[in-house]
Enzyme design. Sequence first.
Site, short mmCIF file in Angstrom:
data_model
loop_
_atom_site.label_atom_id
_atom_site.label_comp_id
_atom_site.label_asym_id
_atom_site.label_seq_id
_atom_site.Cartn_x
_atom_site.Cartn_y
_atom_site.Cartn_z
N ASN A 1 -30.61 25.91 -11.82
CA ASN A 1 -30.22 26.58 -13.05
C ASN A 1 -30.18 25.56 -14.19
OD1 ASN A 1 -27.39 25.47 -13.24
ND2 ASN A 1 -27.28 26.49 -11.25
N PRO B 1 -22.69 28.96 0.57
CA PRO B 1 -21.24 29.04 0.79
C PRO B 1 -20.50 29.20 -0.53
CG PRO B 1 -22.04 26.78 1.10
CD PRO B 1 -23.26 27.66 1.01
N ASP B 2 -19.40 29.95 -0.48
CA ASP B 2 -18.52 30.11 -1.64
C ASP B 2 -17.49 29.00 -1.56
OD1 ASP B 2 -16.51 30.84 -3.47
OD2 ASP B 2 -17.03 32.96 -3.28
#
Length: 407
Positions: free
Chosen positions: A210, A306-307
């Site tokens: 990003n 994963p969070d």
Amino acid sequence: MTGLFPHLSGKSITLAVTGGIAAYKACELVRLLVKSGASVRVCMTQAATRFVGPLTFEALSGRSVVTEAFEGAMQHLALTRNCDLLIVAPATANILAKAANGIADDLVSSVIAASAAPVAFCPAMNTLMWSRSATQRNVRQLATDGFEVWGPASGSLACGVEGAGRMIEPVEIAARASRLVSPHPLAGRRVVVTAGPTYEAIDPVRGITNRSSGLQGYAVAQAAFEAGANVTLITGPTALAVPFGVESQHVLSAVEMRDAVIAALPEADIFISVAAVADWRSAEPAANKIKKRDGVLPALQLVENPDILAEAVARFPGLYCAGFAAETENVVKNAKAKLTGKAVHLIVGNDAARTIGSDMNEAYLVSPRGVEATGALTKQALADRIIAFIANDLSKGGLSREPQHIG
């Protein structure tokens, strides 16, 4: 970084320059201090004027430079009046010896002796001079007497040798000065901050990432350090320099970031998740570059990353946890949902479309107590606001994650 060191804004700093080749670095130090909003007065020994002319410092500071003790009445006292910090840079072996023994026989040594403000010495000299027992004894005495001694660093010296004796860089001096004059509401706390993007490989030359620059996360790490915390910055790929005083660990993917965070959190008091972690990654990154074939689109299977913030909350119940909600619509609504959904203490919601790639940010601090709009701020100013919020929360025992009322 943008905003440099905002805690120096409005501070009165006296810079004493003594006679060493590192005097040229003091010019950059004055520029940094002034750009940070400090009022800088410069005094020089006669030897220092042989390396850099007083006019240079006058141009940089916007104030006249004093080189003689008797230029006007009691200049050594005038230079310490209403002073927040006295920095001696470079500090030669000679001035260290004078200060350690209370000698005040010229302008600079008299300014040091008369200073009621904190005094910081930035040594610069030949390696042999630095290592002499007399110099080391003087440095120990200065520390015992409550003076700051910053450096020296090791490296290539002007005399052609390698070793200790190099004056630390101006940006490090400014960072140390900012920490010294700042309030320390997080003194003794250990803070882990994540920053930057992550990069998820599709094949050896392509990946999912990003546009995050990492600037906001790095600013938060700097603000936490200036607030007195011991800070670990876990960062994805950025083009930024790690703030002085902050320990860092560089990672690439979300999985690597998760592993680094979980390893760091057992010793931490506060976790601030600023990184723009990619939500998905390729289930099976290709071993070789995927070739373009006319009319045939490659099949790309994605799996969830994963969070990291949710896992931190679940595994470390005594940890103060804060996260970011980078949204492109319904910023406050989505930040509130993230606050309750992840059961954290604070969510900083912002409009990613407006802030990515910018030095400015406009955010909402969403907590169990409600919503605070920050208005438009530099990212460093927002970082200071976030750290102040967290420090205030902790001072009130703010470890509850249960919402009282979120208006």
